[in-house]
Design an enzyme around this catalytic site. Structure first.
Site, PDB file in Angstrom:
ATOM      1  N   CYS A   2       0.844  -1.188   0.000  1.00 50.76           N
ATOM      2  CA  CYS A   2       0.000   0.000   0.000  1.00 50.76           C
ATOM      3  C   CYS A   2       0.875   1.232   0.000  1.00 50.76           C
ATOM      4  O   CYS A   2       2.089   1.153   0.164  1.00 50.76           O
ATOM      5  CB  CYS A   2      -0.853   0.003   1.258  1.00 50.76           C
ATOM      6  SG  CYS A   2      -1.798  -1.495   1.475  1.00 50.76           S
ATOM      7  N   ARG A  27       1.215   1.927  -5.972  1.00 45.13           N
ATOM      8  CA  ARG A  27       1.490   0.980  -4.893  1.00 45.13           C
ATOM      9  C   ARG A  27       0.263   0.160  -4.522  1.00 45.13           C
ATOM     10  O   ARG A  27       0.366  -0.797  -3.761  1.00 45.13           O
ATOM     11  CB  ARG A  27       2.001   1.721  -3.652  1.00 45.13           C
ATOM     12  CG  ARG A  27       3.279   2.518  -3.877  1.00 45.13           C
ATOM     13  CD  ARG A  27       3.691   3.260  -2.613  1.00 45.13           C
ATOM     14  NE  ARG A  27       4.013   2.320  -1.569  1.00 45.13           N
ATOM     15  CZ  ARG A  27       5.235   1.795  -1.384  1.00 45.13           C
ATOM     16  NH1 ARG A  27       6.216   2.154  -2.183  1.00 45.13           N
ATOM     17  NH2 ARG A  27       5.457   0.921  -0.436  1.00 45.13           N
ATOM     18  N   TRP A  74      -3.589  -1.906  -1.352  1.00 42.35           N
ATOM     19  CA  TRP A  74      -3.485  -3.124  -2.156  1.00 42.35           C
ATOM     20  C   TRP A  74      -3.844  -4.242  -1.192  1.00 42.35           C
ATOM     21  O   TRP A  74      -3.071  -4.586  -0.300  1.00 42.35           O
ATOM     22  CB  TRP A  74      -2.061  -3.308  -2.680  1.00 42.35           C
ATOM     23  CG  TRP A  74      -1.925  -4.362  -3.719  1.00 42.35           C
ATOM     24  CD1 TRP A  74      -2.433  -4.343  -4.987  1.00 42.35           C
ATOM     25  CD2 TRP A  74      -1.201  -5.614  -3.623  1.00 42.35           C
ATOM     26  NE1 TRP A  74      -2.074  -5.488  -5.666  1.00 42.35           N
ATOM     27  CE2 TRP A  74      -1.343  -6.295  -4.856  1.00 42.35           C
ATOM     28  CE3 TRP A  74      -0.479  -6.232  -2.607  1.00 42.35           C
ATOM     29  CZ2 TRP A  74      -0.772  -7.541  -5.099  1.00 42.35           C
ATOM     30  CZ3 TRP A  74       0.093  -7.486  -2.855  1.00 42.35           C
ATOM     31  CH2 TRP A  74      -0.056  -8.130  -4.088  1.00 42.35           C
ATOM     32  N   ASN A 100       1.116  -0.169   5.916  1.00 42.37           N
ATOM     33  CA  ASN A 100       1.581  -0.864   4.711  1.00 42.37           C
ATOM     34  C   ASN A 100       2.363  -2.089   5.163  1.00 42.37           C
ATOM     35  O   ASN A 100       3.252  -1.977   6.002  1.00 42.37           O
ATOM     36  CB  ASN A 100       2.505   0.047   3.891  1.00 42.37           C
ATOM     37  CG  ASN A 100       3.251  -0.745   2.819  1.00 42.37           C
ATOM     38  OD1 ASN A 100       2.734  -1.698   2.276  1.00 42.37           O
ATOM     39  ND2 ASN A 100       4.497  -0.372   2.587  1.00 42.37           N
ATOM     40  N   GLY A 101       2.030  -3.259   4.634  1.00 38.60           N
ATOM     41  CA  GLY A 101       2.739  -4.472   5.036  1.00 38.60           C
ATOM     42  C   GLY A 101       1.788  -5.470   5.654  1.00 38.60           C
ATOM     43  O   GLY A 101       0.571  -5.385   5.455  1.00 38.60           O
ATOM     44  N   GLU A 461       9.946 -11.684 -21.337  1.00 35.41           N
ATOM     45  CA  GLU A 461       9.597 -10.311 -20.934  1.00 35.41           C
ATOM     46  C   GLU A 461       8.402  -9.795 -21.730  1.00 35.41           C
ATOM     47  O   GLU A 461       7.479  -9.190 -21.182  1.00 35.41           O
ATOM     48  CB  GLU A 461      10.806  -9.379 -21.118  1.00 35.41           C
ATOM     49  CG  GLU A 461      10.573  -7.920 -20.781  1.00 35.41           C
ATOM     50  CD  GLU A 461      10.170  -7.647 -19.341  1.00 35.41           C
ATOM     51  OE1 GLU A 461       9.744  -6.513 -19.059  1.00 35.41           O
ATOM     52  OE2 GLU A 461      10.230  -8.580 -18.508  1.00 35.41           O
ATOM     53  N   LYS A 465       4.757  -8.563 -20.263  1.00 35.08           N
ATOM     54  CA  LYS A 465       4.132  -7.266 -20.578  1.00 35.08           C
ATOM     55  C   LYS A 465       2.682  -7.466 -21.037  1.00 35.08           C
ATOM     56  O   LYS A 465       1.776  -6.767 -20.602  1.00 35.08           O
ATOM     57  CB  LYS A 465       4.910  -6.509 -21.667  1.00 35.08           C
ATOM     58  CG  LYS A 465       6.290  -6.005 -21.335  1.00 35.08           C
ATOM     59  CD  LYS A 465       6.358  -5.010 -20.189  1.00 35.08           C
ATOM     60  CE  LYS A 465       7.003  -5.734 -19.076  1.00 35.08           C
ATOM     61  NZ  LYS A 465       7.242  -5.235 -17.819  1.00 35.08           N
ATOM     62  N   GLU A 468       0.633  -8.547 -18.009  1.00 34.60           N
ATOM     63  CA  GLU A 468       0.471  -7.447 -17.037  1.00 34.60           C
ATOM     64  C   GLU A 468      -0.537  -6.404 -17.542  1.00 34.60           C
ATOM     65  O   GLU A 468      -1.413  -5.966 -16.799  1.00 34.60           O
ATOM     66  CB  GLU A 468       1.806  -6.714 -16.838  1.00 34.60           C
ATOM     67  CG  GLU A 468       2.797  -7.364 -15.902  1.00 34.60           C
ATOM     68  CD  GLU A 468       4.121  -6.607 -15.869  1.00 34.60           C
ATOM     69  OE1 GLU A 468       4.642  -6.372 -14.764  1.00 34.60           O
ATOM     70  OE2 GLU A 468       4.646  -6.251 -16.940  1.00 34.60           O
ATOM     71  N   HIS A 484       9.087 -29.863 -28.483  1.00 37.33           N
ATOM     72  CA  HIS A 484       9.057 -30.877 -27.414  1.00 37.33           C
ATOM     73  C   HIS A 484       7.750 -30.809 -26.626  1.00 37.33           C
ATOM     74  O   HIS A 484       7.707 -31.192 -25.457  1.00 37.33           O
ATOM     75  CB  HIS A 484      10.254 -30.683 -26.479  1.00 37.33           C
ATOM     76  CG  HIS A 484      11.565 -30.773 -27.211  1.00 37.33           C
ATOM     77  ND1 HIS A 484      11.980 -31.911 -27.850  1.00 37.33           N
ATOM     78  CD2 HIS A 484      12.498 -29.825 -27.456  1.00 37.33           C
ATOM     79  CE1 HIS A 484      13.152 -31.683 -28.437  1.00 37.33           C
ATOM     80  NE2 HIS A 484      13.482 -30.428 -28.220  1.00 37.33           N
ATOM     81  N   LYS A 579       3.427  -1.818  -8.286  1.00 31.20           N
ATOM     82  CA  LYS A 579       4.746  -1.542  -8.860  1.00 31.20           C
ATOM     83  C   LYS A 579       5.831  -2.378  -8.206  1.00 31.20           C
ATOM     84  O   LYS A 579       6.720  -2.912  -8.873  1.00 31.20           O
ATOM     85  CB  LYS A 579       5.071  -0.056  -8.720  1.00 31.20           C
ATOM     86  CG  LYS A 579       6.384   0.369  -9.338  1.00 31.20           C
ATOM     87  CD  LYS A 579       6.346   0.248 -10.840  1.00 31.20           C
ATOM     88  CE  LYS A 579       7.670   0.444 -11.524  1.00 31.20           C
ATOM     89  NZ  LYS A 579       7.698  -0.074 -12.878  1.00 31.20           N
TER      90      LYS A 579
END
Ligand code: BG6
Length: 584
Positions: A2, A27, A74, A100-101, A461, A465, A468, A484, A579
Site C-alpha cells: 500500500c 502501490r 493493495w 503498509n505491510g 519479458e 508485458k 500485465e 518438445h 509496482k
C-alpha cells in the site's frame, strides 16, 4: 503493498495528502482514505476504488486540519470493501492508523487485549490501533505505548498513527519503506519520496526497527529498544519534472518514449563501483537474484557472462530463494536486480545472504531504498522514477548496467553508441501503426512469444508485458523447446511472436519458424531482416548480436501498451498488480 502518508504542519493537510496518494497509486489502488484532525475532531473520508475516482465523489480537499494521514490500498487481509479501507480507528476514536505491510501475528494480538474492543474490519491493521489504545490509556505516554506495541508485532510493516490526545503523528518502520520529508515547521511521512517531492527534497530515511514521533516543529527518532537515533537529512536528486506525464496520456507510454534518453543516461554513471566489483565477480561464486522483469534481465546476464567472461552464474527467482540457502557463504557474491529496491522477496533474500556473509551488489533505480541501504555496492540505473506498474525503461537501463559489468570484465564486449541508440529508439517508436495492426491479429487469442539465446528472456519479458497490461494469456519460451510439446498448441491462425535478429541463432530459428508455419501458425517477427516466412515483419535496426535485447523489447512494450488501450484497460495501473510487492 500500500501507499501510506502523513502530514503535520501549518498547511491544510488534506490536499497535500491527496496529492501524495495520487503519486503513490502505483502501490495499490483497491481503495483509499484520508482523515484529518480539525479542532479536536477527526474528519474522515474513504471509499473503494482508485483515489482519483473517489476524490471526484468525496472531494478530499474539503477536509480541514493541519495534521492528517492517508492511504491507498493493495488488499492483503480482508476483501476490497469500505469497512476494510484505511484509516482505521481505536474504540475511543482517539487513535487513527494507516498501514503498509502485513502483521503476521495479528490473530494472536487480540488475545493481548485486556478489555473487549469492537473490531470493525477484517484487516490485520485495525488491531494495531486497539492495542496502542490499551497501552496509551495505561501509561498516558505515547512513547511508552508505541514501544510496548512494536515489540508485540511480527511481520514486515510500516504504519503511521495519529494521536488526538497529543496531535502528533507516530511512524513505525520494520521491513517496509518509510521516509520523512523535512520542511520548515512541517513534516511529511510516507512510503515514497515521490509523494511529497513537490514540497521538499530534504528527506530522512528511517531504517528498520525505528520509530519517529512528529509534531510540526520537531522529530524525535528512537529504535525499538528506546535508543535515541540521530539521522542525517539527505537531499534527493529527483526533480518534480521527472514525475510528470509530460503530455503523454499514460506514464507507461511516457516511460517507453523516455528510452530515447534513459538508455543513454544510464551509461557511464557507475564507473567507480564497476571497477570495485570486477575482481569480486571474477574471484567468487556469483548468483543473480530478481523478480518479474528484473529476473528476465538476470537471465540475459547469465548468458553474456558465460559467453564473454567464461563464468557460470546461477540465476534465482527471489521468491524461490530459500530453496538454495545452503549454497551461500563468504565466498559468494550476489547481484540483486530490483527497480524499486523494495520487493519483499528480494529483501528477504538479502537478509539471508547477509547472514552467510555474502557480498551484495545491487542494480537498482530507487535511491535510498531498503536494498540500497542493505547492499555493499550499488549500481544505479539513473533512468528517473518509473511510475507505470509494468517495467519498461528500467528494463533497458538494467540491461545497460549488465552490459557495463561485462565490458569491465571483457574488452571485446561492444560499446553502446549514443547516436545509434537515439536513432534506433526513434525508428522503433515509429512502428506504432504497424504494432496497432498486430493487435487486431492477436485479438484475445492465446499468444506465444519465442526466441533463442539472448532472445528467449526477451520472449519471456514480452509475454509478461502482455499479461500485465492486456490480461491475455501469453507464453514466452525458447523456440527450440516448442517441438518438445507446446507445438501441439499451434493451430491455424495461432499468433506467434518471434524474435529473430540476424545473430548466431538466425538460421536455426528460421527452421523452427517454418515448422510453426507448416502447422498454420501466424508469424509476427521482430528482426532486422525480413523473410517470406513472416506474415508480419516488425523491423528493428541491425546491431551487434549482444545488443539486440535492448532494441527488440521496445516493440513488445508498445504492443502491450496499445493492446491495453485498445481494450479500454488502464495501462498504468493494471488490476491486481502493484509496482513493487512489499509483502512476501
Ligand atoms: C512487480 C512489477 O510487482 O515487481 C514488475 O509489477 C517488476 O514490473 C517486479 O518487474 C519486480 O520489481 P523490482 O522493483 O524488484 O524490479
Amino acid at each position: 503493498m500500500c501507499g501510506i502518508i502523513g502530514y503535520i504542519g501549518y498547511r491544510n493537510a488534506s490536499s497535500l495528502l491527496l496529492n501524495g496518494l495520487k503519486r503513490m497509486v502505483y502501490r495499490g489502488y483497491d481503495s483509499a482514505g484520508i482523515t484529518c484532525l480539525n479542532n479536536d475532531t477527526f474528519v474522515t473520508k474513504k471509499d473503494v476504488g482508485q483515489i482519483i475516482d473517489i476524490n471526484k465523489k468525496l472531494n478530499f480537499s474539503s477536509i480541514k486540519g493541519n495534521v492528517g494521514i492517508g492511504h491507498t490500498r493493495w488488499a492483503t487481509h480482508g476483501k476490497v470493501s469500505k469497512i476494510n479501507t484505511h484509516p482505521h480507528f481505536s474504540c475511543d476514536g482517539n487513535i487513527g492508523i494507516v498501514h503498509n505491510g502485513i502483521v503476521e501475528n495479528f490473530q494472536n494480538i487480540d488475545k493481548l487485549l485486556t478489555s473487549s474492543h469492537n473490531i470493525l474490519s477484517e484487516t490485520d491493521t485495525e488491531i494495531i490501533c486497539h492495542l496502542f489504545e490499551e497501552y496509551y490509556n495505561k501509561y498516558n505516554d505515547e512513547k511508552k505505548a508505541v514501544l510496548k506495541l512494536v515489540n508485540k508485532l511480527e511481520g514486515a510493516f510500516s504504519f503511521v498513527l495519529i494521536n488526538k490526545h497529543t496531535g502528533n503523528l507516530i511512524g513505525v518502520r520494520k521491513d517496509a519503506p518509510l521516509i520523512l520529508g523535512v520542511g520548515h515547521d512541517e513534516y511529511f511521512i510516507a512510503s515514497d519520496i515521490l509523494s511529497f517531492i513537490d514540497y521538499t527534497d530534504n528527506v530522512i530515511f528511517l531504517d528498520n526497527y525505528e520509530i519517529v514521533i512528529l509534531n510540526k516543529n520537531k522529530h524525535d527518532i528512537f529504535d525499538f529498544k528506546n535508543n535515541i537515533v540521530e539521522k542525517q537529512i539527505v537531499k534527493v536528486a529527483w526533480e518534480i519534472g521527472q514525475i510528470s506525464k509530460k503530455g503523454f496520456e499514460h506514464y507507461t507510454l511516457k516511460e517507453i518514449y523516455d528510452q530515447k534518453n534513459s538508455i543513454i543516461n544510464s551509461i557511464n554513471k557507475n564507473k567507480a563501483v564497476l571497477k570495485q566489483i570486477s575482481s569480486l565477480i571474477k574471484n567468487n561464486k556469483v548468483f543473480i537474484v530478481g523478480s518479474g522483469s528484473s529476473y528476465h534481465v538476470a537471465l540475459i546476464a547469465k548468458i553474456l557472462l558465460a559467453k564473454y567472461v567464461k563464468i557460470n552464474v546461477e540465476v534465482i527467482l527471489s521468491s524461490e530463494f530459500n530453496q538454495y540457502l545452503g549454497l551461500f557463504d563468504n565466498n559468494t557474491v550476489a547481484i540483486i536486480i530490483s527497480q524499486s529496491g523494495e520487493t519483499a522477496d528480494i529483501l528477504e533474500s538479502v537478509k539471508e545472504l547477509k547472514k552467510q556473509k555474502s557480498k551484495i551488489i545491487s542494480i537498482v533505480n530507487a535511491f535510498g531504498s531498503s536494498l540500497v541501504r542493505e547492499s555493499d555496492y550499488n549500481l544505479y540505473l539513473n533512468c528517473g522514477p518509473e511510475i507505470g506498474v509494468a517495467a519498461t525503461k528500467s528494463f533497458t537501463s538494467q540491461l545497460v548496467i549488465i552490459y557495463e559489468i561485462i565490458s569491465t570484465l571483457c574488452v571485446d564486449f561492444p560499446l553502446i553508441k549514443n547516436n545509434f541508440i537515439k536513432k534506433s529508439v526513434n525508428e522503433i517508436l515509429n512502428l506504432e501503426t504497424k504494432i496497432k495492426d498486430v493487435i487486431n491479429i492477436i485479438n484475445q487469442k492465446d499468444v506465444y512469444l519465442l526466441g533463442k539465446g539472448l532472445n528467449q528472456p526477451i520472449a519471456l519479458e514480452g509475454a509478461l508485458k502482455l499479461k500485465e497490461l492486456s490480461y491475455i494469456h501469453a507464453e514466452g519460451m525458447s523456440i527450440g523447446e516448442l517441438k518438445h510439446g507446446s507445438l501441439a498448441l499451434i493451430d491455424n491462425g495461432t499468433p506467434v511472436l518471434i524474435l529473430n535478429p540476424e545473430d548466431e541463432n538466425y538460421k536455426s530459428t528460421l527452421n523452427n519458424i517454418s515448422e510453426i508455419k507448416s502447422r498454420g501458425g501466424y508469424i509476427i517477427c521482430i528482426s532486422n531482416k525480413n523473410d517470406k516466412l513472416y506474415d508480419v515483419f516488425l523491423p528493428i535496426p541491425k546491431t551487434h548480436d549482444s545488443l539486440y535485447p535492448l532494441l527488440e523489447v521496445i516493440p513488445l512494450q508498445m504492443l502491450a501498451y496499445f493492446y491495453a488501450l485498445n481494450n479500454q484497460l488502464d495501462p498504468d495501473f493494471p488490476r491486481n498488480l502493484a509496482k513493487s510487492v512489499t509483502v512476501k
